[in-house]
Design a protein around this motif. Structure first.
Motif: not given
Length: 391
Positions: A166, A168, A170
């Protein structure tokens, strides 16, 4: 793809597996002798392509052998299915022209034992998401989390696992990796004391920053169904196809036992055996017809996958076949208890053990709730990754 099926399951080997099954269950002990004999016979090489020293069997062919073993020792068949589904998946990927996981086939051909480290408390989506943390570091990934239902815990040498990167927020990614037995940073916790399928010895594995080098990272894919490429879809096809055949084979044995029992059981109300009782006949008819439906669906799904049939709704077909097999097997074994009478309650009865073993199938991914969600959403044209899933 078609291959000539070659069985390594001799009748004497199968008989010994059946003879040992009650002891494994009673003592909550891993099926070590079964495993050793089956490995020596080449059973773990079934899905390995001939080019790597195996038998080159397809999903449908491995499924039939799994089903045959499950008629004698369902827990043994179930735990070794965890090895087959990694190897069979890698073989299909390799045959498709993608050589990225060829090393799995080389390792399996050399005798390495693969197992599954997917189950996590609170994650019913299996390999599509993960609660385990995957942290990118120099040369690979570190994994931190707890995996449950680790069948083959006493003997695996390669644990297939996954975690979520995680970094990133998004664009979270699922990292599929294989951890070797000599890796530092993990502990196997002996938690396996359960109702059924006890011989699988499916203990927990606690990952505490366990490092897996890049050479053992099989895939880094988007989270959810968006990351369901051929590799991920193949995990479902091989794993769920194997589960389906285990419980199909168990159900065959249950019917066999029921017929033997009612043919030899008398009643004060009858001049002949209980086989002539209309309600017993009702039970047997329902059991046999349920088995016919299981067999047709499982064989169709695994054969279509093995022969390369292109279905736009493959996830539905895979999930539905497993769901129908385990739910149908449960209906069969439940009716068998009714037909057999009080005898089925005794611990000395094979039927009592099979009843407990059968219940485990409904926990295996995809469970009933996820199966219905996946099938309904895909049939309705709803994106299964749409958030929030329920609210």
């Amino acid at each position: 793809m078609t291959t000539a099926s070659t069985s390594v399951l001799t009748q004497s080997l199968l008989d010994r597996c059946r003879e040992r099954a009650p002891g494994y269950d009673r003592d909550n002990r891993f099926c070590q002798e079964d495993f050793d004999e089956l490995k020596a016979a080449g059973y773990l090489l079934m899905a390995v392509p001939k080019e790597f020293g195996g038998l080159g069997l397809s999903l449908a062919e491995v499924g039939r052998e799994t089903r045959r073993l499950a008629q004698y020792a369902p827990a043994t068949a179930l735990c070794i299915n965890m090895h087959h589904y990694w190897v069979g998946l890698a073989a299909d990927v390799w045959r498709s022209g993608d050589k990225s996981v060829e090393w799995i086939l080389r390792d399996a051909g050399a005798g390495e034992v693969f197992a599954a480290g997917h189950a996590e408390s609170g994650n019913e989506t299996s390999v599509l998401m993960s609660i385990t943390k995957a942290e990118r570091v120099d040369g690979g990934y570190k994994f931190t989390g707890r995996k449950s239902f680790g069948s083959l815990s006493p003997v695996w040498t390669r644990l297939g696992l996954h975690g979520m990167d995680t970094s990133d927020p998004n664009a979270p990614k699922v990292v599929h990796a294989f951890m070797t037995r000599d890796t530092k940073g993990y502990t196997i916790k002996e938690t396996w004391d359960v109702m059924g399928m006890r011989a699988t010895r499916s203990d927990d594995t606690v990952l505490e920053g366990a490092f897996v080098p890049d050479k053992y990272i099989a895939r880094v894919a988007p989270a959810g169904f968006a990351g369901a490429d051929y590799f991920v879809l193949g995990i479902f096809a091989w794993a769920l196809g194997g589960f389906a055949n285990v419980y199909y084979g168990l159900a065959q044995r249950v019917i066999e036992l029921t017929i033997e029992h009612v043919k030899s059981k008398g009643s004060m109300a009858l001049t002949r055996s209980m086989a002539y009782h209309p309600e017993v006949q009702h039970h047997v008819a329902e059991m046999v017809m349920e088995l016919e439906a299981i067999g047709a669906q499982v064989e169709r799904m695994t054969t279509d996958w093995s022969t390369g049939v292109q279905h736009p709704d493959w996830p539905i077909k895979i999930v539905a076949a497993k769901y129908r097999a385990v739910e149908g097997a449960w209906r069969i074994v439940d009716r068998a208890l009714d037909a057999s009478g009080g005898f089925g309650m005794f611990k000395k009865s094979e039927l009592e053990r099979l009843f407990r073993d059968c219940r485990a199938g409904r926990f295996h991914p995809a469970n009933a709730a996820l199966s219905r969600e996946v099938v309904a959403k895909l049939a309705l044209g709803i994106n299964p990754d749409e958030s929030p899933r329920w609210g």
